[in-house]
Design a protein around this motif. Structure first.
Motif, PDB file in Angstrom:
ATOM      1  N   THR A 301       0.730  -1.275  -0.098  1.00  0.00           N
ATOM      2  CA  THR A 301      -0.147  -0.093  -0.050  1.00  0.00           C
ATOM      3  C   THR A 301       0.983   1.165   0.134  1.00  0.00           C
ATOM      4  O   THR A 301       0.506   2.267  -0.300  1.00  0.00           O
ATOM      5  CB  THR A 301      -0.833  -0.089   1.328  1.00  0.00           C
ATOM      6  N   ARG A 302       1.881   0.927   0.375  1.00  0.00           N
ATOM      7  CA  ARG A 302       2.984   2.168   0.412  1.00  0.00           C
ATOM      8  C   ARG A 302       3.881   2.340  -0.730  1.00  0.00           C
ATOM      9  O   ARG A 302       4.081   3.515  -1.344  1.00  0.00           O
ATOM     10  CB  ARG A 302       3.989   2.192   1.779  1.00  0.00           C
ATOM     11  N   ILE A 303       4.403   1.379  -1.335  1.00  0.00           N
ATOM     12  CA  ILE A 303       5.368   1.609  -2.533  1.00  0.00           C
ATOM     13  C   ILE A 303       4.718   0.801  -3.674  1.00  0.00           C
ATOM     14  O   ILE A 303       5.328   1.119  -4.909  1.00  0.00           O
ATOM     15  CB  ILE A 303       6.596   0.908  -2.191  1.00  0.00           C
ATOM     16  N   GLY A 304       3.545   0.102  -3.575  1.00  0.00           N
ATOM     17  CA  GLY A 304       3.007  -0.469  -4.953  1.00  0.00           C
ATOM     18  C   GLY A 304       3.494  -2.038  -4.769  1.00  0.00           C
ATOM     19  O   GLY A 304       4.390  -2.491  -4.484  1.00  0.00           O
ATOM     20  N   SER A 305       2.190  -2.724  -5.259  1.00  0.00           N
ATOM     21  CA  SER A 305       2.263  -4.101  -5.305  1.00  0.00           C
ATOM     22  C   SER A 305       3.490  -4.770  -6.256  1.00  0.00           C
ATOM     23  O   SER A 305       4.292  -5.578  -5.785  1.00  0.00           O
ATOM     24  CB  SER A 305       1.111  -4.906  -5.642  1.00  0.00           C
ATOM     25  N   ALA A 306       3.758  -4.356  -7.514  1.00  0.00           N
ATOM     26  CA  ALA A 306       4.574  -4.671  -8.549  1.00  0.00           C
ATOM     27  C   ALA A 306       5.910  -4.601  -7.833  1.00  0.00           C
ATOM     28  O   ALA A 306       6.811  -5.500  -7.961  1.00  0.00           O
ATOM     29  CB  ALA A 306       4.367  -4.058  -9.727  1.00  0.00           C
ATOM     30  N   ARG A 307       6.262  -3.517  -7.112  1.00  0.00           N
ATOM     31  CA  ARG A 307       7.473  -3.089  -6.541  1.00  0.00           C
ATOM     32  C   ARG A 307       7.762  -4.123  -5.365  1.00  0.00           C
ATOM     33  O   ARG A 307       8.968  -4.590  -5.223  1.00  0.00           O
ATOM     34  CB  ARG A 307       7.658  -1.575  -6.026  1.00  0.00           C
ATOM     35  N   VAL A 308       6.885  -4.676  -4.827  1.00  0.00           N
ATOM     36  CA  VAL A 308       7.089  -5.724  -3.707  1.00  0.00           C
ATOM     37  C   VAL A 308       7.190  -6.963  -4.252  1.00  0.00           C
ATOM     38  O   VAL A 308       8.311  -7.847  -3.822  1.00  0.00           O
ATOM     39  CB  VAL A 308       5.728  -5.520  -2.686  1.00  0.00           C
ATOM     40  N   GLY A 354      -1.400 -10.950  -5.655  1.00  0.00           N
ATOM     41  CA  GLY A 354      -2.722 -10.736  -6.094  1.00  0.00           C
ATOM     42  C   GLY A 354      -3.043  -9.259  -6.614  1.00  0.00           C
ATOM     43  O   GLY A 354      -3.900  -9.005  -7.555  1.00  0.00           O
ATOM     44  N   GLY A 355      -2.498  -8.347  -5.828  1.00  0.00           N
ATOM     45  CA  GLY A 355      -2.536  -6.910  -5.960  1.00  0.00           C
ATOM     46  C   GLY A 355      -2.049  -6.457  -7.513  1.00  0.00           C
ATOM     47  O   GLY A 355      -2.497  -5.739  -8.249  1.00  0.00           O
ATOM     48  N   THR A 356      -0.921  -7.221  -7.819  1.00  0.00           N
ATOM     49  CA  THR A 356      -0.310  -6.806  -9.053  1.00  0.00           C
ATOM     50  C   THR A 356      -0.971  -7.380 -10.152  1.00  0.00           C
ATOM     51  O   THR A 356      -1.279  -6.544 -11.264  1.00  0.00           O
ATOM     52  CB  THR A 356       1.207  -7.686  -9.118  1.00  0.00           C
ATOM     53  N   MET A 357      -1.621  -8.532 -10.082  1.00  0.00           N
ATOM     54  CA  MET A 357      -2.277  -9.128 -11.340  1.00  0.00           C
ATOM     55  C   MET A 357      -3.564  -8.408 -11.320  1.00  0.00           C
ATOM     56  O   MET A 357      -4.163  -8.235 -12.386  1.00  0.00           O
ATOM     57  CB  MET A 357      -2.515 -10.729 -11.077  1.00  0.00           C
ATOM     58  N   GLN A 358      -4.366  -7.988 -10.272  1.00  0.00           N
ATOM     59  CA  GLN A 358      -5.584  -7.307 -10.170  1.00  0.00           C
ATOM     60  C   GLN A 358      -5.586  -6.207 -11.146  1.00  0.00           C
ATOM     61  O   GLN A 358      -6.296  -5.583 -11.540  1.00  0.00           O
ATOM     62  CB  GLN A 358      -6.158  -7.274  -8.725  1.00  0.00           C
ATOM     63  N   ARG A 422       5.350  -1.122 -15.547  1.00  0.00           N
ATOM     64  CA  ARG A 422       5.311  -0.431 -16.933  1.00  0.00           C
ATOM     65  C   ARG A 422       4.057  -0.307 -17.499  1.00  0.00           C
ATOM     66  O   ARG A 422       3.766   0.437 -18.460  1.00  0.00           O
ATOM     67  CB  ARG A 422       6.313  -0.413 -17.709  1.00  0.00           C
ATOM     68  N   MET A 423       3.021  -0.986 -16.968  1.00  0.00           N
ATOM     69  CA  MET A 423       1.924  -1.153 -17.461  1.00  0.00           C
ATOM     70  C   MET A 423       0.704  -0.361 -16.969  1.00  0.00           C
ATOM     71  O   MET A 423       0.882   0.273 -15.573  1.00  0.00           O
ATOM     72  CB  MET A 423       1.398  -2.648 -17.511  1.00  0.00           C
ATOM     73  N   ARG A 424      -0.282   0.259 -17.605  1.00  0.00           N
ATOM     74  CA  ARG A 424      -1.428   1.004 -16.947  1.00  0.00           C
ATOM     75  C   ARG A 424      -1.913   0.164 -15.811  1.00  0.00           C
ATOM     76  O   ARG A 424      -2.192  -0.942 -16.204  1.00  0.00           O
ATOM     77  CB  ARG A 424      -2.347   1.430 -18.038  1.00  0.00           C
ATOM     78  N   ARG A 425      -2.577   0.769 -14.968  1.00  0.00           N
ATOM     79  CA  ARG A 425      -3.359  -0.089 -13.722  1.00  0.00           C
ATOM     80  C   ARG A 425      -4.698  -0.156 -14.266  1.00  0.00           C
ATOM     81  O   ARG A 425      -5.534   0.733 -13.692  1.00  0.00           O
ATOM     82  CB  ARG A 425      -3.300   0.563 -12.591  1.00  0.00           C
ATOM     83  N   LEU A 426      -5.146  -0.850 -15.113  1.00  0.00           N
ATOM     84  CA  LEU A 426      -6.651  -0.831 -15.868  1.00  0.00           C
ATOM     85  C   LEU A 426      -7.639  -1.565 -14.764  1.00  0.00           C
ATOM     86  O   LEU A 426      -8.721  -0.829 -14.719  1.00  0.00           O
ATOM     87  CB  LEU A 426      -6.693  -1.774 -17.122  1.00  0.00           C
ATOM     88  N   ASP A 430     -11.015   0.802 -13.309  1.00  0.00           N
ATOM     89  CA  ASP A 430     -12.327   0.171 -13.492  1.00  0.00           C
ATOM     90  C   ASP A 430     -12.897   0.268 -12.086  1.00  0.00           C
ATOM     91  O   ASP A 430     -13.855   0.706 -11.611  1.00  0.00           O
ATOM     92  CB  ASP A 430     -12.268  -1.214 -13.975  1.00  0.00           C
ATOM     93  N   ALA A 431     -12.059  -0.126 -11.150  1.00  0.00           N
ATOM     94  CA  ALA A 431     -12.639  -0.193  -9.586  1.00  0.00           C
ATOM     95  C   ALA A 431     -12.929   1.111  -9.346  1.00  0.00           C
ATOM     96  O   ALA A 431     -13.658   1.322  -8.274  1.00  0.00           O
ATOM     97  CB  ALA A 431     -11.824  -1.156  -8.866  1.00  0.00           C
ATOM     98  N   ASP A 432     -11.823   2.149  -9.292  1.00  0.00           N
ATOM     99  CA  ASP A 432     -11.844   3.444  -8.944  1.00  0.00           C
ATOM    100  C   ASP A 432     -13.389   4.158  -9.433  1.00  0.00           C
ATOM    101  O   ASP A 432     -14.097   4.817  -8.876  1.00  0.00           O
ATOM    102  CB  ASP A 432     -10.733   4.238  -9.205  1.00  0.00           C
ATOM    103  N   ALA A 433     -13.646   3.930 -10.855  1.00  0.00           N
ATOM    104  CA  ALA A 433     -14.745   4.451 -11.481  1.00  0.00           C
ATOM    105  C   ALA A 433     -15.958   3.788 -10.877  1.00  0.00           C
ATOM    106  O   ALA A 433     -16.963   4.497 -10.684  1.00  0.00           O
ATOM    107  CB  ALA A 433     -14.586   4.404 -12.932  1.00  0.00           C
ATOM    108  N   ALA A 434     -16.116   2.595 -10.570  1.00  0.00           N
ATOM    109  CA  ALA A 434     -17.215   1.994 -10.051  1.00  0.00           C
ATOM    110  C   ALA A 434     -17.378   2.326  -8.589  1.00  0.00           C
ATOM    111  O   ALA A 434     -18.605   2.651  -8.246  1.00  0.00           O
ATOM    112  CB  ALA A 434     -16.986   0.267 -10.165  1.00  0.00           C
ATOM    113  N   LEU A 435     -16.507   2.503  -7.849  1.00  0.00           N
ATOM    114  CA  LEU A 435     -16.634   2.877  -6.490  1.00  0.00           C
ATOM    115  C   LEU A 435     -17.180   4.398  -6.488  1.00  0.00           C
ATOM    116  O   LEU A 435     -18.040   4.789  -5.702  1.00  0.00           O
ATOM    117  CB  LEU A 435     -15.287   2.943  -5.549  1.00  0.00           C
ATOM    118  N   ALA A 436     -16.578   5.301  -7.417  1.00  0.00           N
ATOM    119  CA  ALA A 436     -17.026   6.639  -7.457  1.00  0.00           C
ATOM    120  C   ALA A 436     -18.385   6.639  -7.891  1.00  0.00           C
ATOM    121  O   ALA A 436     -19.088   7.578  -7.363  1.00  0.00           O
ATOM    122  CB  ALA A 436     -16.132   7.361  -8.367  1.00  0.00           C
ATOM    123  N   ALA A 437     -19.025   5.970  -8.708  1.00  0.00           N
ATOM    124  CA  ALA A 437     -20.159   5.877  -9.170  1.00  0.00           C
ATOM    125  C   ALA A 437     -21.259   5.364  -8.049  1.00  0.00           C
ATOM    126  O   ALA A 437     -22.229   5.897  -7.759  1.00  0.00           O
ATOM    127  CB  ALA A 437     -20.442   4.917 -10.457  1.00  0.00           C
TER     128      ALA A 437
END
Length: 446
Positions: A301-308, A354-358, A422-426, A430-437
């Protein structure tokens, strides 16, 4: 006049419990059946094949679940993207628990051996199919309910299922062997660990019925954006992400096969360790996962899943050869330290997997993508003990041969983690948009 949308019915703790319970039952089933296969399955159901043939047949029933797992990933991944994460996870945990419980009811005795063997194989197929759809849905159930800040931590919680299930199964088996004795265990005691899956189903179903469908799937269903063929859509539209996901999963899954399966036999047969020494060291490492898995989830949660994941892979790569060099002449105290260190660093990649793949996949085909990628990595990892043993034969039993395998797994996962960064967090988008809605105000009733 408007009012705020109603908050979700399920608390974060209940969602996390609902996500974790299935992976814990999966691990409990795996270890319970592994012990059963080692001690009882051969004499009960395959005795006509002779002692060696019975043992090989019983171990083959373990492999069946891995072989059919990708089929289950495609089947339940499709359902998870079509009818919902929650409903699909209710199906997978029910199938898993019922099949496990029914193993405890199989008839034994020479007159029932053939029927029992067929039924056992069929139940293992059902278990393998359900396992294929469990992990990906559990990660999505945990993350698609959470806000962006806490999403990596909640993605790590399904990974706790592995130590929970292994400690529960191993502890129960040890207690029953000591309490009942070998004769009673062979007569009727072996059934108890399987039958306990029945009440565990009730707990699992209660937790999963009590949570809402994820906001991401609700938004997709409301907009009519569910994929007709989500598995193919994931491969066709995000092939690079699919390959990266498989690489990211290799070390977290494969290191367990190497350290807790191959290294155990190698340590006893080639290095002269006592079985109880290795089991004790591995158990200590497993107990530490109760702390290290959520700890690495918090770090994500502090540095990112892929970095861990990358940190875990790089650290494991650096110790891959030294750990096996020291293992050849270690005292028991050093053995414990080596097993703990050799377990903690891959755990970083396991916890943040799990966080990286999600993050990689669009919500409309995320269940299918996560499930299939994880299942394929698991199938590859299932052959690691065999490949390591073959390398040992070719190298004449050189001390470094397991280190080559561990280093290769680490390098592949490190490459996957760097690619994921290096990839977009797609998935997050989607999750952020759904929670905002879901939080948008709605008109008050007249």
């Amino acid at each position: 006049m408007t009012i705020a949308a109603a908050p979700p019915r399920a608390s974060s703790a209940r969602v996390a419990a609902a996500a974790t319970v299935g992976t814990a039952l999966e691990s409990y089933d795996f270890y319970t059946y592994s012990y059963f296969a080692a001690f009882f399955a051969g004499p009960f159901f395959f005795s006509a094949l002779g002692a060696t043939g019975a043992l090989l047949a019983s171990f083959a029933t373990i492999g069946i679940a891995f072989v059919v797992r990708p089929i289950g990933a495609v089947l339940f991944g499709h359902l998870g993207d079509r009818i919902g994460r929650r409903r699909t996870l209710i199906m997978t945990v029910t199938l898993m628990g019922v099949a496990t419980g029914l193993v405890g009811l199989l008839p034994t005795g020479a007159e029932w051996a053939a029927l029992g063997a067929v039924a056992l194989v069929l139940l293992r197929i059902v278990q393998g199919l359900s396992l294929g759809g469990e992990w990906g849905g559990a990660v999505l159930l945990a993350t698609e309910h959470a806000d962006a800040r806490r999403r990596p931590f909640f993605a790590s919680l399904p990974q706790l299922g592995s130590p929970i299930g292994s400690v529960a199964a191993g502890g129960l088996m040890l207690a029953m062997f000591f309490g009942l004795g070998p004769a009673a265990m062979a007569e009727w005691g072996w059934r108890i660990p399987f039958l306990l899956a029945i009440p565990l189903i009730a707990v699992s179903l209660y937790l999963r019925w009590s949570v809402d469908e994820t906001p991401v799937f609700q938004a997709l269903a409301a907009r009519g954006e569910r994929e007709r063929n989500p598995v193919w859509a994931a491969i066709r539209t995000q092939p690079a992400a699919f390959g990266v996901a498989i690489l990211v999963a290799l070390l977290g899954i494969g290191s367990y096969s190497l350290m807790n399966t191959y290294t155990m036999g190698y340590g006893v047969a080639q290095l002269g360790y006592d079985e109880m020494q290795l089991l004790t060291a591995a158990t200590i490492g497993g107990l530490l996962q109760f702390v290290t898995v959520p700890g690495f989830g918090w770090l994500a949660t502090r540095i990112g899943s892929a970095r861990v994941v990358a940190i875990g892979a790089l650290g494991t790569l650096l110790i891959a050869f030294p750990i096996y060099w020291l293992l050849g002449s270690a005292t028991f105290a050093v053995l414990v330290v080596l097993m703990v260190v050799g377990g903690i660093l891959p755990t970083a990649s396991w916890a943040a997997l799990g966080g990286t793949m999600q993050e990689l996949f669009r919500g409309r085909h995320a269940y299918s993508a996560l499930s299939v990628a994880y299942a394929l990595a698991a199938v590859v990892s299932g052959f690691i003990p065999f490949l390591t043993d073959a390398l040992g034969v070719v190298s004449g039993g050189a001390w470094w041969h397991p280190g080559v395998v561990l280093a290769a797994l680490s390098a592949l996962t490190l490459a996957g983690a760097l690619g994921a960064q290096r990839m977009r967090r797609l998935g997050d988008e989607d999750a952020d948009a759904a929670l905002a809605a879901a939080r948008e105000p709605v008109p008050a009733p007249a």
